[in-house]
Motif scaffolding. Structure first.
Motif, mmCIF file in Angstrom:
data_model
loop_
_atom_site.group_PDB
_atom_site.id
_atom_site.type_symbol
_atom_site.label_atom_id
_atom_site.label_comp_id
_atom_site.label_asym_id
_atom_site.label_seq_id
_atom_site.Cartn_x
_atom_site.Cartn_y
_atom_site.Cartn_z
ATOM 1 N N GLY A 89 0.975 -1.078 -0.233
ATOM 2 C CA GLY A 89 0.042 -0.015 0.096
ATOM 3 C C GLY A 89 0.896 1.069 -0.081
ATOM 4 O O GLY A 89 1.910 1.244 0.651
ATOM 5 N N CYS A 90 0.415 2.261 -0.698
ATOM 6 C CA CYS A 90 0.993 3.369 -0.725
ATOM 7 C C CYS A 90 0.941 4.321 0.467
ATOM 8 O O CYS A 90 1.819 5.271 0.775
ATOM 9 N N GLY A 91 -0.046 4.145 1.322
ATOM 10 C CA GLY A 91 -0.197 4.789 2.467
ATOM 11 C C GLY A 91 -0.895 6.095 2.327
ATOM 12 O O GLY A 91 -1.414 6.650 3.298
ATOM 13 N N ARG A 92 -1.309 6.634 1.192
ATOM 14 C CA ARG A 92 -1.582 8.003 0.954
ATOM 15 C C ARG A 92 -2.785 8.143 0.084
ATOM 16 O O ARG A 92 -3.422 8.990 -0.205
ATOM 17 N N CYS A 93 -3.128 6.907 -0.776
ATOM 18 C CA CYS A 93 -4.381 7.131 -1.716
ATOM 19 C C CYS A 93 -5.505 7.133 -0.702
ATOM 20 O O CYS A 93 -5.477 6.969 0.299
ATOM 21 N N CYS A 96 -5.819 3.641 1.121
ATOM 22 C CA CYS A 96 -4.977 3.385 1.968
ATOM 23 C C CYS A 96 -5.383 4.221 3.255
ATOM 24 O O CYS A 96 -5.385 3.854 4.336
ATOM 25 N N CYS A 104 -5.186 -0.353 -2.468
ATOM 26 C CA CYS A 104 -4.426 0.730 -2.981
ATOM 27 C C CYS A 104 -4.553 1.267 -4.546
ATOM 28 O O CYS A 104 -4.298 0.237 -5.335
ATOM 29 N N ASP A 105 -4.626 2.440 -4.642
ATOM 30 C CA ASP A 105 -4.551 2.886 -5.973
ATOM 31 C C ASP A 105 -3.180 2.753 -6.917
ATOM 32 O O ASP A 105 -2.999 2.911 -8.095
#
Ligand SMILES: NC(=O)c1ccc[n+]([C@@H]2O[C@H](COP(=O)([O-])OP(=O)(O)OC[C@H]3O[C@@H](n4cnc5c(N)ncnc54)[C@H](O)[C@@H]3O)[C@@H](O)[C@H]2O)c1
Ligand SMILES: [Zn+2]
Ligand SMILES: [Zn+2]
Lengths: 391, 156
Positions: A89-93, A96, A104-105
């Protein structure tokens, strides 16, 4: 380095592949301490997950040591012992940020394929086809971990490698099933499948306050293990009528929550199974939803069915009538590891959760193809074979 | 048996690939009065955090060749960023052939848009491991090609 590669349907081999390198600033490189076999890999090995290329490194449930960090990594340093979420996961989309990490995008390197298959792309997962991320798997000496600040977690002192390993994938998957199905004190919960995922779902249901948890499988060692280590009641589905048994054990109501942890290669003795198998072999349906059907049928009116087992495409004879007429809620998800891993590590450290019994076998990387054979055929009591590339 | 099975697996891949292409071809035609259709992504940032003049490089490089529209997404969903080529684009640019060969200009624009989203949200565009595989087969090459093409025109 050496890695376990998918070479075609039911063909695995250990090969020499290039070492991973940092490709993004938020990557780390992890030296594998231990990885393990997951039921999801079986679907992939059996050719039921499209978009594999021969030579793909598989494996997604793992733990290791950070040996290199990208320029933008903040939370890790060389030498850290980390357990890594199987989904990246990128954590910021938006997903997330809403704790829906497997959606996650920004972590699928082949966006567009999921769009065609599912209507939207999923997040990326290690070693699980080019549709689901195109990232190399972890059954290797080293693996590159993207967005490591979000997906890699330091293992607390006092938690051993084998126990922490399963917190990468099977434990958060099981926990998520019980949590997102809304298990509450007083509930009766039934779980289909006594693999690591089903066992962890049953354990989570107990810890979330379920009054009774009933697990269903046919493999004697697994049933016995689930009773002893998880504290769940069990049903051998080959010995009884599961629907009737569940009805009687729940005062005629049916379980409040049904969790399916079997997946697209479900087994059954019923004639419908032959039909399902033939259709699946001919790719007229991609999945065999035996346990999902049973869960929907058994669930009490107004209850919730959570599908943890992996399905890839379309199924036949889906009991939509039961869903609507009984007012059921049907949910499913790939695991949102990052949401649960820190809490699960704390519970492990506190002794509320134990996982080491899942590790029934330990092998070096060279023997991984044999270990997968054993895991697939459920031979020798195998529940999870731990692969240790360092020996 | 194993061979038969792998053929089916290839068929499944092909079918999925055909679905990618078919879906793209059915995409809504452009409105001739207003030019090509908008391509849109939703970015998990407030509208004030996305400035049209300061979009990340893959989009910035388009300069005046694209129009940009930024508006708040409903609820807490962030901001919708939309782009489209300025002026008329001939229909042939979106033909099946153009799409298969990767020459449809929409494909590059979609990729740029998606990358801009990743850069704005996550600070980087995730790159696949390299090389993608150590030994290629025809089936593998096809999967690689489909992956590259699919990336050009998803909804994200
Ligand atoms: N959602 C997720 O994120 C996620 C994560 C990990 C695994 N999974 C999936 O969860 C499923 C289970 O994974 P696992 O690692 O425990 O696999 P596993 O193969 O070890 O266990 C599956 C179990 O299901 C039992 N089973 C087969 N048919 C059954 C039936 N009709 N009724 C009851 N039990 C039946 C088998 O005997 C086996 O014990 C797989 O489909 C896997 O892909 C999902
Ligand atoms: Zn898994
Ligand atoms: Zn994300």
């Amino acid at each position: 380095m050496k890695a376990l590669c998918w070479e075609g349907v039911n063909k695995l081999s250990v090969e020499e592949v290039p070492d991973p390198v940092l490709r993004n600033d938020q990557d780390v490189i992890v030296r594998l301490v231990a990885g393990t076999t997951c039921g999801s890999d079986l679907h992939l090995i059996g050719g039921y997950i499209p978009f594999m290329r021969s030579g793909d490194v598989i494996g997604h449930e793992f733990l290791g040591e950070v040996v290199e960090t990208g320029a933008a990594v903040r939370r890790h340093k060389v030498g850290d012992r980390v357990v890594v979420s199987s989904f990246v996961g990128c954590g910021r989309c938006w997903y997330c940020a809403h704790d829906l990490w497997s959606l996650c995008d920004n972590t699928n390197t082949n966006p567009g394929i999921g769009q065609a298959l599912f209507g939207a792309d999923t997040g990326g997962i290690f070693g699980y086809s080019h549709a689901m991320g195109g990232l190399r798997g972890s059954h290797a000496e080293y693996v590159r971990v993207p967005f490591a600040d979000y997906g890699a977690f330091p293992v607390p002192e006092g938690v051993d490698d084998t126990s922490a390993l399963f917190v990468s994938d099977s434990v958060p998957t099981g926990w998520m099933g019980a949590d997102l199905a809304g298990v509450r004190p007083g509930d009766v919960v039934a779980v289909w499948g006594c693999g690591a995922v089903g066992q962890m779902a049953a354990r989570a249901a107990i810890l979330l306050g379920a009054e009774r948890v009933i697990s269903i499988d046919r493999i004697p060692e697994r049933l016995e293990m689930t009773e002893r280590h998880i504290g769940s009641e069990v049903i051998d589905y080959t010995a009884t009528d599961v629907g009737a048994e569940l009805r009687e054990r729940t005062g005629g109501r049916g379980p409040d929550v049904c969790i399916e942890a079997v997946g697209m290669e479900a087994h059954s003795d019923s004639p419908v199974h032959v039909y399902d198998q033939v259709k699946q072999q001919l790719r007229l349906q991609t999945d065999r939803p035996t346990a999902v059907r049973q869960a929907i049928h058994a669930c009490r009116k107004g209850g919730t069915v959570f599908v943890l087992g992996v399905f890839a495409g379309a199924v036949d004879k889906f009991p939509l009538g039961a869903v609507i007429n009984k007012g059921l809620t049907v949910k499913g998800a790939q695991q949102h590891g990052q949401r649960y891993i820190p809490m699960l590590l704390d519970r492990l450290a506190a002794g509320e959760l134990s996982t080491s019994h899942l590790a029934t076998h330990t092998v070096p990387l060279d023997e991984a193809p044999r270990a997968y054979g054993m895991f697939k055929d459920k031979k020798d009591g195998c529940v999870r074979a731990v692969i240790r590339p360092g020996g | 048996m194993a061979h038969g099975k792998s053929l089916w697996a290839t068929a499944a891949v092909l079918a999925a690939g055909a679905a990618v292409v078919a879906r793209r071809v059915k995409a809504r035609p452009a409105d001739p009065a207003t030019g090509d259709r908008w391509l849109t992504v939703t970015i998990n940032l407030g509208p004030e955090e996305i400035r049209p003049g300061e979009l990340p490089s893959p989009l910035r490089e388009y300069g005046d060749r694209i129009e940009t529209r930024i508006r708040p997404a409903p609820g807490d969903r962030g901001t919708e960023l939309a782009v489209r080529p300025r002026g008329a684009v001939p229909d042939s640019a979106h033909s099946v052939r153009a799409r298969l060969s990767g020459d449809d200009p929409r494909q590059d624009l979609r990729r740029a848009l998606r990358e801009a989203k990743a850069l704005l949200e996550a600070g980087e565009v995730l790159r696949p491991d390299a090389p993608p595989t150590t030994h290629d087969t025809p089936g593998g090459k096809l999967v690689g090609l489909l992956g590259r093409r699919a990336g050009g025109e998803g909804v994200l």
